[in-house]
Each structure stands twice: as C-alpha cells, then as structure tokens.
Design a protein around this motif. Structure first.
Motif, mmCIF file in Angstrom:
data_model
loop_
_atom_site.group_PDB
_atom_site.id
_atom_site.type_symbol
_atom_site.label_atom_id
_atom_site.label_comp_id
_atom_site.label_asym_id
_atom_site.label_seq_id
_atom_site.Cartn_x
_atom_site.Cartn_y
_atom_site.Cartn_z
ATOM 1 N N ASN A 128 -19.524 -16.702 -27.975
ATOM 2 C CA ASN A 128 -20.200 -15.455 -28.347
ATOM 3 C C ASN A 128 -21.149 -14.990 -27.252
ATOM 4 O O ASN A 128 -21.259 -13.793 -26.990
ATOM 5 C CB ASN A 128 -20.940 -15.634 -29.676
ATOM 6 C CG ASN A 128 -19.980 -15.846 -30.819
ATOM 7 O OD1 ASN A 128 -18.850 -15.374 -30.795
ATOM 8 N ND2 ASN A 128 -20.415 -16.583 -31.819
ATOM 9 N N LEU A 129 -21.814 -15.921 -26.606
ATOM 10 C CA LEU A 129 -22.725 -15.570 -25.519
ATOM 11 C C LEU A 129 -21.948 -14.997 -24.327
ATOM 12 O O LEU A 129 -22.357 -14.006 -23.728
ATOM 13 C CB LEU A 129 -23.547 -16.785 -25.090
ATOM 14 C CG LEU A 129 -24.611 -16.534 -24.026
ATOM 15 C CD1 LEU A 129 -25.585 -15.451 -24.467
ATOM 16 C CD2 LEU A 129 -25.359 -17.824 -23.728
ATOM 17 N N GLU A 135 -20.396 -7.991 -21.836
ATOM 18 C CA GLU A 135 -20.438 -6.680 -22.480
ATOM 19 C C GLU A 135 -19.135 -6.333 -23.180
ATOM 20 O O GLU A 135 -18.633 -5.213 -23.130
ATOM 21 C CB GLU A 135 -20.824 -5.596 -21.469
ATOM 22 C CG GLU A 135 -22.198 -5.817 -20.886
ATOM 23 C CD GLU A 135 -22.597 -4.791 -19.849
ATOM 24 O OE1 GLU A 135 -21.743 -4.019 -19.367
ATOM 25 O OE2 GLU A 135 -23.789 -4.768 -19.514
ATOM 26 N N HIS A 136 -18.597 -7.356 -23.863
ATOM 27 C CA HIS A 136 -17.401 -7.140 -24.675
ATOM 28 C C HIS A 136 -17.766 -6.163 -25.785
ATOM 29 O O HIS A 136 -18.922 -6.079 -26.193
ATOM 30 C CB HIS A 136 -16.942 -8.480 -25.253
ATOM 31 C CG HIS A 136 -15.468 -8.604 -25.396
ATOM 32 N ND1 HIS A 136 -14.595 -8.384 -24.371
ATOM 33 C CD2 HIS A 136 -14.710 -8.950 -26.461
ATOM 34 C CE1 HIS A 136 -13.356 -8.581 -24.786
ATOM 35 N NE2 HIS A 136 -13.408 -8.923 -26.043
ATOM 36 N N SER A 137 -16.812 -5.442 -26.297
ATOM 37 C CA SER A 137 -17.106 -4.405 -27.287
ATOM 38 C C SER A 137 -17.781 -4.997 -28.527
ATOM 39 O O SER A 137 -17.514 -6.131 -28.927
ATOM 40 C CB SER A 137 -15.839 -3.666 -27.692
ATOM 41 O OG SER A 137 -15.091 -4.431 -28.603
ATOM 42 N N SER A 138 -18.638 -4.205 -29.116
ATOM 43 C CA SER A 138 -19.333 -4.656 -30.325
ATOM 44 C C SER A 138 -18.348 -4.868 -31.466
ATOM 45 O O SER A 138 -18.589 -5.692 -32.345
ATOM 46 C CB SER A 138 -20.413 -3.653 -30.720
ATOM 47 O OG SER A 138 -19.836 -2.392 -30.980
ATOM 48 N N ASN A 143 -15.968 -8.475 -35.329
ATOM 49 C CA ASN A 143 -14.787 -9.129 -35.902
ATOM 50 C C ASN A 143 -14.959 -10.650 -35.899
ATOM 51 O O ASN A 143 -14.590 -11.328 -36.865
ATOM 52 C CB ASN A 143 -13.518 -8.751 -35.131
ATOM 53 C CG ASN A 143 -13.074 -7.345 -35.431
ATOM 54 O OD1 ASN A 143 -13.466 -6.740 -36.422
ATOM 55 N ND2 ASN A 143 -12.259 -6.798 -34.553
ATOM 56 N N GLU A 144 -15.511 -11.177 -34.808
ATOM 57 C CA GLU A 144 -15.779 -12.615 -34.737
ATOM 58 C C GLU A 144 -16.751 -13.028 -35.846
ATOM 59 O O GLU A 144 -16.559 -14.029 -36.522
ATOM 60 C CB GLU A 144 -16.367 -12.991 -33.377
ATOM 61 C CG GLU A 144 -15.394 -12.939 -32.244
ATOM 62 C CD GLU A 144 -14.287 -13.963 -32.365
ATOM 63 O OE1 GLU A 144 -14.576 -15.167 -32.498
ATOM 64 O OE2 GLU A 144 -13.118 -13.554 -32.337
ATOM 65 N N LYS A 145 -17.791 -12.247 -35.998
ATOM 66 C CA LYS A 145 -18.810 -12.549 -37.011
ATOM 67 C C LYS A 145 -18.197 -12.522 -38.411
ATOM 68 O O LYS A 145 -18.438 -13.428 -39.217
ATOM 69 C CB LYS A 145 -19.948 -11.531 -36.912
ATOM 70 C CG LYS A 145 -21.175 -11.910 -37.701
ATOM 71 C CD LYS A 145 -22.275 -10.877 -37.543
ATOM 72 C CE LYS A 145 -22.875 -10.946 -36.165
ATOM 73 N NZ LYS A 145 -24.069 -10.099 -36.014
#
Length: 164
Positions: A128-129, A135-138, A143-145
């Motif tokens: 995630n870091l 600066e991967h898209s929010s 989606n990961e979250k």
C-alpha cells in the motif's frame, strides 16, 4: 459457460489468446474445473513457457485469481505453495517491479490468514505504501481497502493504509 468449458477442454495447442481468455474467464468458471485446468496448465509448464516472453501481467492475473480462491476457501497450504512458485518466478526476472510489489499483498494476506498477523500486515502495508508513493490511482487503493476489509479488522485496515 458450458460452451466455454467445452472450448477449454478441446484446446490442443495453448496460445497467448487461450491463456488470456482463461485468465479472464476464471471468476466465472466452475471452481473445480477452473482449478483442474490450472493444475494441468501448470504441470505441463504451459503457463511459464508462454509467458516467458509475452506478458507477466497475465501470468500474475491467473496466479492471483487461483491464490485468492485458495485463501478464500481456507486452502492455506496450497495458496502458500503457489505464492512461493510465483515469487520464485518473478525473482528470476529483472523487471516488473509492479508485480513484485503485488506479491507483497498475496504473501501478506496468506501470512495473516495463517495467524502470522504482524508479518502479514507488514507486507500488506508495504504494498500500500508503494502504491501511495508511486501515486497510484485512489480507485486502486480504495479497491484494495474494500477487498482487505473482508479479512482485516477496522484498526488493522486503518494501520495498513496509514501513510502519514
């Protein structure tokens, strides 16, 4: 789906097209059929031979779906074995940091589900870091979250997405 399964049963020469089709059809196929076909492709080394020069993304996508299926159904030993094989394969490549980073998520979730909570959360946070710093898209991070919320507690989820 039956037509698609019949198509896969009758393939005599797997090309990138068939592997691509299989990778994207996996979530819709009967689980036993999907896993049996994956095992057959893996034993024949079809996956590695075709992807050595074509696309790491498709190889990763297929393995990712199989590993997540194994984790979801508590086949932790099988998932761990597949993660080890995928890790070994990508360690032999001198490119593609994205998929190596994505491995942190699979490795972390597997460790977490095996009761190695601290190690698992550390690897998940690492991915995630990296996503955050690159600066991967929010949308990707959200989606990961959402996916990890099926497994992690609210506090653990907050921790692995705390970048400040």
């Amino acid at each position: 789906m039956l037509t698609l399964e019949e198509y896969f049963k009758n393939i005599s020469n797997w090309t990138f097209f068939e592997l691509y089709l299989f990778g994207h059809a996996m979530p819709f196929l009967d689980e036993k059929f999907m896993f049996h076909l994956f095992q057959e492709l893996h034993q024949k080394s079809i996956l590695y031979d075709n992807f050595r020069y074509d696309s790491f993304s498709m190889l990763f996508y297929i393995y990712n779906n199989i590993i997540l299926f194994m984790l979801k159904h508590d086949h932790l030993d099988t998932a761990d074995l597949l993660i080890q094989k995928l890790t070994y394969y990508f360690n032999q490549q001198e490119k593609d940091y994205y998929h190596r980073a994505r491995l942190f998520n699979l490795q972390g979730l597997a460790l977490y589900l095996q009761g190695k909570t601290e190690d698992g959360l550390s690897l998940i946070k690492r991915l995630n870091l990296i996503s955050y710093l690159s600066e991967h898209s929010s949308t990707f991070i959200n989606n990961e979250k959402n996916y990890l919320s099926k497994y992690l507690t609210a506090n653990e989820l907050k921790n692995v997405f705390d970048f400040y």
